[in-house]
Design a protein around this motif. Structure first.
Motif, mmCIF file in Angstrom:
data_model
loop_
_atom_site.group_PDB
_atom_site.id
_atom_site.type_symbol
_atom_site.label_atom_id
_atom_site.label_comp_id
_atom_site.label_asym_id
_atom_site.label_seq_id
_atom_site.Cartn_x
_atom_site.Cartn_y
_atom_site.Cartn_z
ATOM 1 N N SER A 20 0.506 -1.007 -0.113
ATOM 2 C CA SER A 20 -0.127 0.154 0.149
ATOM 3 C C SER A 20 0.959 1.191 -0.561
ATOM 4 C CB SER A 20 -0.633 -0.403 1.108
ATOM 5 O OG SER A 20 -0.187 -0.068 2.257
ATOM 6 N N MET A 47 -3.399 3.751 -0.629
ATOM 7 C CA MET A 47 -4.213 3.243 -1.903
ATOM 8 C C MET A 47 -3.698 1.692 -1.880
ATOM 9 S SD MET A 47 -6.929 4.943 -2.842
ATOM 10 C CE MET A 47 -7.528 3.395 -3.620
ATOM 11 N N HIS A 48 -3.294 0.982 -2.479
ATOM 12 C CA HIS A 48 -3.020 -0.313 -3.124
ATOM 13 C C HIS A 48 -2.930 -0.164 -4.266
ATOM 14 C CE1 HIS A 48 -3.880 -1.642 1.035
ATOM 15 N NE2 HIS A 48 -5.488 -1.373 0.916
ATOM 16 N N THR A 50 -2.621 -2.758 -5.939
ATOM 17 C CA THR A 50 -3.924 -3.308 -7.017
ATOM 18 C C THR A 50 -5.190 -2.293 -7.844
ATOM 19 O OG1 THR A 50 -5.408 -3.819 -5.286
ATOM 20 C CG2 THR A 50 -3.612 -5.997 -7.104
ATOM 21 N N ASP A 51 -4.775 -0.989 -7.001
ATOM 22 C CA ASP A 51 -5.867 -0.140 -7.428
ATOM 23 C C ASP A 51 -5.815 0.531 -8.811
ATOM 24 O OD1 ASP A 51 -7.738 -0.671 -4.640
ATOM 25 O OD2 ASP A 51 -6.098 0.756 -4.287
ATOM 26 N N ARG A 52 -6.773 1.591 -8.733
ATOM 27 C CA ARG A 52 -6.914 1.820 -10.388
ATOM 28 C C ARG A 52 -6.869 3.526 -10.167
ATOM 29 N NH1 ARG A 52 -11.521 -1.376 -12.887
ATOM 30 N NH2 ARG A 52 -11.917 -0.327 -10.433
ATOM 31 N N ASP A 55 -10.699 3.394 -8.742
ATOM 32 C CA ASP A 55 -10.535 3.355 -7.071
ATOM 33 C C ASP A 55 -10.447 4.385 -6.242
ATOM 34 O OD1 ASP A 55 -11.567 0.405 -6.963
ATOM 35 O OD2 ASP A 55 -9.164 0.515 -8.444
ATOM 36 N N ALA A 56 -9.433 5.582 -6.426
ATOM 37 C CA ALA A 56 -9.518 6.191 -5.584
ATOM 38 C C ALA A 56 -10.780 7.410 -6.007
ATOM 39 C CB ALA A 56 -7.679 6.869 -6.102
ATOM 40 N N LYS A 59 -12.858 5.997 -3.844
ATOM 41 C CA LYS A 59 -12.768 6.098 -2.420
ATOM 42 C C LYS A 59 -13.286 7.808 -1.327
ATOM 43 C CE LYS A 59 -9.353 5.273 1.275
ATOM 44 N NZ LYS A 59 -9.019 3.494 2.324
#
Ligand code: FES
Lengths: 254, 154
Positions: A20, A47-48, A50-52, A55-56, A59
């Motif tokens: 992360s 974020m991680h 694997t996040d795009r 996804d941010a 969030k």
């Protein structure tokens, strides 16, 4: 499960060991009800790997500021809803991994250029669709005999295969400097849409479509800057398609 | 069953999209084609010109009034320079025209920029052509050592 003694104990464990990181999202916000000018807004998130970018944005919208407005539907690069300018380049938020971006600087997210902003990252897509409609994006044939299939060889299909991949996300059209300065220009997407039918052996409307694109605001406006090819999230060779339409016009007319 | 013929769903001449009504010509096509063709020709003409003027024989040291006058006494070089002048001027002006079309948004401004451009191009082309064809290689009151060898002795 392996536990290493050196690993710092975290309150929230990594998602399945995925690293992360901290990322600052710099969003271009505009609320037509309260703002006269668009403004930048920063959010720092954990974020991680694997996040795009999508996804941010999720969030932020779901946990921080519910008023953030953007389009997305499939979240898997199919519907073409979430084209936006990420770090100055047109990308699909759902196909851009955060870890592929430089994380030491804030990641800027803006609406695509050349179309009127309605709110935050949502733009008015109507002029874009109007250009697409004007090239008649449907099969044109003579007669209406439905008794047999319209057959096509694999080679004939291959001829326009690339341009069938278009998802109408507008990333190419809104990356085109000619489109930014001249809203009358059909834009790369409309030409891709026309290419898909012009080079289809079953279609009989090629002449008409070519005539439309021969317009002052048609293919000849293209300056071959390759921004569109670079922007296309489906990897369509947009500039090549435009050149093929130019060639078709040239060898029919000259 | 006889197949009835259905017309194309929207004929291209329908008045629904007014932007297509403006001029159905091939002007832009020819302008585009001209840029390609003249570009290739100009490569040959310009580099040929540079090579002959700067590298052949004595090279750049041979360049003086007599050299130019001698060239323009030859119809071959007259045509060469004429072609170079016309192609370069039209090629460049057309390039500027597209830049004006791309970047000048206000109609008035765009029109005046183009008027200026076309005037400048026309004056240059006319003057240049005039010079190439009415050039006098042996002006009467010039010093003899500056003149090309074929001039009659004063
Ligand atoms: S949300 Fe469907 S393409 Fe990104």
């Amino acid at each position: 499960m392996t536990v290493t003694t050196e690993a710092p104990v975290k309150e929230t464990p990594d998602a399945g060991g995925v690293p992360s990181f901290q990322v600052t999202m710099r969003l271009r916000r505009f609320n037509p009800e309260s703002d006269t000018e668009p403004r930048w807004e920063d959010h720092t998130l954990t974020m991680h790997g694997t996040d795009r970018v999508l996804d941010a944005l999720h969030k932020i919208k779901w946990e921080i500021d519910g008023s953030l407005t953007f389009r997305r539907s499939c979240a898997h690069g199919i519907c073409g809803s979430d084209a936006m300018r990420i770090n100055g380049r047109n990308r699909l938020a759902c196909k851009t991994l955060l870890k592929d971006l430089p994380l030491d600087k804030p990641i800027s997210v803006e609406p695509i250029k050349g179309l009127a902003v309605m709110k935050d990252l949502v733009v008015d897509m109507e002029p874009f669709y109007a250009a697409y409609k004007s090239i008649m994006p449907f099969l044109i044939t003579t007669g209406n005999d439905p008794s047999r299939e319209r057959r096509q060889s694999p080679e004939e299909r291959e001829r326009f295969d690339d341009t069938t991949k278009c998802i109408l996300c507008a990333a190419c059209t809104t990356s085109c400097p000619v489109y930014w300065s001249d809203g009358q220009y059909f834009g790369p997407q409309a030409i891709v849409g026309a290419h898909r039918f012009i080079f289809d052996s079953r279609d009989e409307g090629a002449e008409e479509r070519l005539e439309i694109l021969n317009d002052r605001e048609g293919v000849w406006r293209c300056r071959t800057t390759f921004n569109c090819t670079d922007a296309c999230p489906r990897g369509i060779e947009v500039t090549k398609a435009i050149q093929e339409v130019k060639q078709a016009l040239l060898f029919r007319r000259v | 069953m006889a197949a009835t013929t259905i017309a194309a769903p929207r004929s291209p001449r329908s008045p629904r999209s007014p932007r297509r009504m403006r001029g159905r010509t091939n002007t832009e096509l020819y302008a585009w084609l001209f840029m390609r063709v003249s570009g290739v020709l100009l490569m040959v003409l310009v580099f040929g010109h540079l090579f002959v003027n700067l590298m052949v024989g004595e090279g750049i040291n041979a360049l003086d009034f007599a050299f130019v006058a001698g060239k323009w006494a030859d119809p071959f070089w007259q045509v060469w320079d004429l072609l170079m002048l016309w192609l370069a001027m039209i090629h460049g002006s057309n390039g500027l025209r597209t830049i004006i079309n791309d970047y000048a948004e206000r109609d008035q401004l765009r029109m005046w920029l183009k008027v200026g451009l076309y005037t400048a191009a026309a004056i240059t082309i006319v003057l240049g052509t005039l010079v190439i064809f009415t050039f006098d290689p042996c002006p009467a009151d010039a010093a003899a050592e500056l003149l090309p060898s074929f001039c009659p002795a004063p």
